[in-house]
Write a protein that holds these residues in place. Structure first.
Motif, short mmCIF file in Angstrom:
data_model
loop_
_atom_site.label_atom_id
_atom_site.label_comp_id
_atom_site.label_asym_id
_atom_site.label_seq_id
_atom_site.Cartn_x
_atom_site.Cartn_y
_atom_site.Cartn_z
N ALA A 25 0.81 -1.22 0.00
CA ALA A 25 0.00 0.00 0.00
C ALA A 25 0.84 1.27 0.00
CB ALA A 25 -0.93 0.00 1.21
N TRP A 26 1.96 1.26 0.73
CA TRP A 26 2.75 2.47 0.96
C TRP A 26 3.97 2.53 0.05
CZ3 TRP A 26 1.95 6.93 3.26
CH2 TRP A 26 3.01 7.71 3.71
N GLY A 27 4.50 1.36 -0.28
CA GLY A 27 5.76 1.27 -0.98
C GLY A 27 6.82 0.69 -0.06
N GLU A 28 7.92 0.24 -0.64
CA GLU A 28 8.93 -0.47 0.14
C GLU A 28 9.84 0.46 0.93
OE1 GLU A 28 10.72 -3.27 -2.65
OE2 GLU A 28 9.38 -4.81 -1.85
N ASN A 29 9.73 1.77 0.73
CA ASN A 29 10.40 2.72 1.61
C ASN A 29 9.50 2.90 2.82
OD1 ASN A 29 12.80 4.09 1.83
ND2 ASN A 29 12.30 5.69 0.38
N LEU A 30 9.47 1.88 3.68
CA LEU A 30 8.45 1.82 4.73
C LEU A 30 8.86 2.64 5.95
CD1 LEU A 30 5.69 0.60 5.31
CD2 LEU A 30 6.84 -1.37 6.33
N HIS A 31 8.91 3.96 5.75
CA HIS A 31 9.12 4.88 6.86
C HIS A 31 8.33 6.15 6.57
CE1 HIS A 31 11.84 7.35 4.46
NE2 HIS A 31 12.67 6.32 4.27
N TYR A 32 8.37 7.08 7.49
CA TYR A 32 7.60 8.31 7.37
C TYR A 32 8.03 9.11 6.15
CZ TYR A 32 5.22 8.21 11.93
OH TYR A 32 4.39 7.91 12.98
#
Length: 280
Positions: A25-32
């Protein structure tokens, strides 16, 4: 030791379950993400890459430097660092699934020679003393029950003068009842240790030999993350619920929306240097 192992397994299970769903859902850069202001209409990909760039600037690595990535996830920040500065990065995570995916991402990016990944625990690092020029921990220390031990191990494997950068969600006292409830819910659902404060991080870093401690509260730049992430997951709710089940997906959407509205939850980026302050 059994309790510690259980905690590590719980965190690994989270990142191998709901964490993998969030990557969709967010992308693999899974941070803020980092947005300059309310008028900034950057995409999630741009905003998360911008936060990584801020951390790279604070880390200040030279080409060829060895960097330890503590809690590397599937390797996206590490690979952005490699591409920007031609460093040699060793990423650690307690998830074998993430190790495998990070290695795949490194190969796809053509950086398999500069970015390697392995299963390791920051509180018991499998590296020699003075092994790295720099280290960073991007939203990973929140899962560590003994952050002092983690920072002691990080200091051990850093060379004198090495840089450490931390990005983390924190509590901003005094907490109102709503903020406390959200923090408690996150801790229970996602195996988060008691949230630190800015002062606690300063004290822990100083106690483990770090100097020049630069603590920056960028909460106003990243606060949009909770709402945007909740909306991204909600937009694909049925698809994601078929993978992980509806209850954890719905709980995540609710908690992220509550976190976005909570004044007691902040976000820090911290930079420090191992050893005496410059000129000491």
């Amino acid at each position: 030791m059994a309790a510690e192992k259980s905690g590590v397994d719980n965190v690994a299970n989270f990142y191998e379950g709901l964490g993998q769903v969030l990557n969709i859902a967010w992308g693999e850069n899974l941070h803020y993400g980092y947005w300059e202001d309310d008028a900034d209409d950057s995409t999630v990909g741009t905003a998360t890459a911008r936060l990584t760039d801020l951390l790279i600037d604070l880390l200040r690595p030279a080409s060829g430097d060895t960097v330890l990535d503590i809690g590397c996830g599937v390797g996206k920040p590490a690979l952005q660092l490699v591409a920007a500065r031609r460093t040699r990065v060793t990423g650690i995570t307690i998830s074998d699934v993430e190790v495998a995916r990070a290695a795949e991402n490194a190969a796809a990016a053509g950086h398999r020679d500069l970015a390697t990944f392995r299963n390791a625990d920051v509180t018991d690092l499998p590296f020699e003393d003075d092994a790295f020029d720099a280290a960073w921990a991007v939203e990973s220390l929140l899962h560590v029950p003994d952050r002092g031990r983690a920072l002691a191990e990080t200091a051990r494997v850093l060379r004198p003068g090495g840089r450490l950068v931390i990005a983390d969600t924190v509590q901003r006292p005094p907490l109102d009842a709503g903020s406390r409830a959200v923090l408690d819910a996150f801790r229970a659902a996602y195996h988060v240790s008691p949230y630190a404060t800015a002062d606690e991080y300063r004290d822990l870093l100083a106690a483990n030999g770090f100097t020049g401690i630069d603590v920056r509260d960028i909460s106003d730049k990243v606060v949009r993350t909770g709402r945007v992430m909740a909306d991204a997951v909600a937009a694909r709710r049925d698809e994601l619920a078929r993978i992980e089940g509806p209850e954890p997906v719905d709980q995540y959407i609710d908690l992220m929306r509550r976190a976005a509205a909570s004044p007691g939850i902040g976000y820090l980026v911290i930079a420090a240097t191992l050893g005496p302050a410059s000129g000491a």
